[in-house]
Each structure stands twice: as structure tokens, then as C-alpha cells.
Design a protein around this motif. Sequence first.
Motif, PDB file in Angstrom:
ATOM      1  N   THR A   2       0.826  -1.110   0.031  1.00 18.90           N
ATOM      2  CA  THR A   2       0.085   0.038   0.146  1.00 18.90           C
ATOM      3  C   THR A   2       0.970   1.307   0.082  1.00 18.90           C
ATOM      4  O   THR A   2       1.918   1.147   0.497  1.00 18.90           O
ATOM      5  CB  THR A   2      -0.788   0.196   1.353  1.00 18.90           C
ATOM      6  OG1 THR A   2      -0.244   0.031   2.339  1.00 18.90           O
ATOM      7  CG2 THR A   2      -2.020  -1.174   1.145  1.00 18.90           C
ATOM      8  N   SER A   3       0.312   2.194  -0.588  1.00 21.66           N
ATOM      9  CA  SER A   3       1.099   3.727  -0.821  1.00 21.66           C
ATOM     10  C   SER A   3       0.885   4.377   0.433  1.00 21.66           C
ATOM     11  O   SER A   3      -0.124   4.173   1.389  1.00 21.66           O
ATOM     12  CB  SER A   3       0.799   4.450  -1.896  1.00 21.66           C
ATOM     13  OG  SER A   3      -0.661   4.671  -1.828  1.00 21.66           O
ATOM     14  N   SER A   5      -0.498   7.350   0.382  1.00 27.75           N
ATOM     15  CA  SER A   5      -1.723   8.234   0.555  1.00 27.75           C
ATOM     16  C   SER A   5      -2.772   7.167   0.732  1.00 27.75           C
ATOM     17  O   SER A   5      -3.812   7.445   1.641  1.00 27.75           O
ATOM     18  CB  SER A   5      -1.927   8.621  -1.103  1.00 27.75           C
ATOM     19  OG  SER A   5      -1.766   7.418  -1.724  1.00 27.75           O
ATOM     20  N   ASP A   6      -2.660   5.935   0.530  1.00 25.80           N
ATOM     21  CA  ASP A   6      -3.743   4.752   0.915  1.00 25.80           C
ATOM     22  C   ASP A   6      -3.929   4.599   2.654  1.00 25.80           C
ATOM     23  O   ASP A   6      -4.688   4.550   3.110  1.00 25.80           O
ATOM     24  CB  ASP A   6      -3.473   3.673   0.435  1.00 25.80           C
ATOM     25  CG  ASP A   6      -3.718   3.602  -1.142  1.00 25.80           C
ATOM     26  OD1 ASP A   6      -4.706   4.430  -1.594  1.00 25.80           O
ATOM     27  OD2 ASP A   6      -3.148   2.792  -1.957  1.00 25.80           O
ATOM     28  N   ARG A   7      -2.463   4.487   3.119  1.00 23.55           N
ATOM     29  CA  ARG A   7      -2.428   4.353   4.431  1.00 23.55           C
ATOM     30  C   ARG A   7      -2.853   5.615   5.340  1.00 23.55           C
ATOM     31  O   ARG A   7      -3.662   5.451   6.246  1.00 23.55           O
ATOM     32  CB  ARG A   7      -1.002   4.049   4.871  1.00 23.55           C
ATOM     33  CG  ARG A   7      -0.604   2.612   4.672  1.00 23.55           C
ATOM     34  CD  ARG A   7       0.983   2.388   5.214  1.00 23.55           C
ATOM     35  NE  ARG A   7       1.810   2.787   4.157  1.00 23.55           N
ATOM     36  CZ  ARG A   7       3.150   2.861   4.320  1.00 23.55           C
ATOM     37  NH1 ARG A   7       3.565   2.040   5.380  1.00 23.55           N
ATOM     38  NH2 ARG A   7       4.036   3.306   3.716  1.00 23.55           N
ATOM     39  N   PHE A   9      -5.227   7.818   4.099  1.00 15.90           N
ATOM     40  CA  PHE A   9      -6.697   7.642   3.754  1.00 15.90           C
ATOM     41  C   PHE A   9      -7.197   6.782   5.008  1.00 15.90           C
ATOM     42  O   PHE A   9      -8.321   7.035   5.681  1.00 15.90           O
ATOM     43  CB  PHE A   9      -7.034   7.236   2.431  1.00 15.90           C
ATOM     44  CG  PHE A   9      -8.589   7.162   2.194  1.00 15.90           C
ATOM     45  CD1 PHE A   9      -9.081   8.161   2.074  1.00 15.90           C
ATOM     46  CD2 PHE A   9      -9.088   5.845   2.176  1.00 15.90           C
ATOM     47  CE1 PHE A   9     -10.531   8.090   1.949  1.00 15.90           C
ATOM     48  CE2 PHE A   9     -10.324   5.770   2.068  1.00 15.90           C
ATOM     49  CZ  PHE A   9     -11.246   6.883   1.852  1.00 15.90           C
TER      50      PHE A   9
END
Length: 291
Positions: A2-3, A5-7, A9
Motif C-alpha cells: 500500500t502507498s 496516501s492509502d495508509r 486515507f
Amino acid sequence: MTSISDRLFVALNVTLLFIITLLALFPLYYVFAVSFTDPTEFLRKGLVLFPTDWSLISYQYLLSNRSFLDATLVSGFLALVGTACSLVITSAGAYALSRKRLRGRRIMLLGILLTILFHPGMIPHYLLVRDLGLINSVWALILPVLTSGWYVLLMKGFFDSIPSELEEAAKIDGCTDVGIFFRIILPLSMAALAAFGLFYAVAYWNTFFSGVLYINDPDKRPLQVLLQIMLIDGSGVASGDFMNSIASEMTIPSETAKMAAVVIATVPILAVYPFLQKHFAKGAMIGSVKG
């Protein structure tokens, strides 16, 4: 992988949901904490979030008050007797409508559908209850809402899913229609009965507007009507001034008694739900996808 930004979010979502959960649970915690707070501590502090002296005196006062006990008994009668009667009427009507050999079945289904789409309103409802002689009777809170057209249709969908071969085999063994219903159909419908029973029990226990509209005798008021008087009006209940009598006793502030009353009114439904939870989802959904 996961990137960032995903984490980020996911972290924001978790934080937001945590805050919303706290905001939803805080009123419940405050009611619970104040209801068990020692009256002298509440009088001294005014706002109690973390009580140091716990006490049951507010509960003892409420459970020794005749008006509160009468209201609790009325609501208990509505929840138990009303739910039992509603389940019998709803399940019997739904089972009859699920049998294709029933004469006039389509007309009956159309009539039930019309009751869902069109409601006569409060005034015709009140006139009907009055003409039936149910004003100031506990049965005025049960008979007018004995069943629901929507629940009948949902339970009918559940009964449609039961194989007709079971009924045919029972008839070969000499079982009557009533025997088939009570000995075969109902035991197979415990999930649906549990789900709809919970719906009915919550509705009867929380009866408020009908109690205000049809009940004039203070001894026959349901618990929710009494709570409205305690929490909002602060006026007298029954033949005596209930809230005034609480406020006049320095050892029992009216606020702690109010919160204790709310807890008592909430706990029964919360206590019943865990026992029905395993049937709830299955019973609520199975009739809505069949039919």
C-alpha cells in the motif's frame, strides 16, 4: 504494498469513525454515570463525568414509587402480550396468504398492499378506537397496531420458501391445517419469528404517541409517556407530583432519578437483543428476497 496516501486515507477514516463512535457513546455513558452517582456528589458538583461515590439510591426510589412501577408494568404487558398476539396474527395471516389454494388470495394481498400505500390518518384512527370503546384501555395500545401489512408480506415471503412437500406429507399422516401450522411451519420459522418478535417488542415497549392520545388514566400510562413527563415537562405524575417530590428531597436530585429512569427503560430491550441476535439477520433477510 500500500502507498502512503492509502495508509493516510485509512488512518483518517479510522480516526473519524473513532470520534463518531465516542460522540455516539458519550450520551449513553453520561446517563449511566449520573444514574449511579451518589446524590450528594451530584448536588455538590452539578456535572459528573467520573463519579467517585456510586449509589443505587435513585433506582431504589424509582422502584419504590407506585407511578413508576405501574408505568413499567404497563409497558411490560404491552411488550409481552402485544408481541405474542402480533406474532400469532401476523404469522397466521402470512401462512394463509402463502397458500395458493386460498380463495380470494389476490384480493386480500391487494387489500394489504393498500394499507401500506395509503393511511387514513390520525383522526379516523382515533374515531375508530373511540367507537370501539377502547379509550383509556390498555388494549387501545395493542389492537389498532396488532399487525403490519409490511410484516405480513415479508413473513409470507418466508413461508413461500418452505417446501410444499412438507405440508403434503403431513396431510397424508392425517394432520390438519392447524396442526401443520403449529407443528411444522412455526418450528421451521423460529428465525423469522425471532426477528419480527424483536421488531414488535421494541415498538410496544416504546409506545408513546398512542399512550398520549388514548390513555387518560395516570395509572395506565406506559413508561415512555412517564419519561416524557419526567424529562421534559417536570410536571406531576398520577395523583402526586412525582418530579416535585423528587426535587424536594435533597438526597435524591431529580436529575439522577431522570437518568435512572432512562436506564431502566433502555435495559430490557438491550438485554433481549443478544439472545435473538443469531436469528435476527437470517429472519429479517430471508423473507425479503423470496416471494
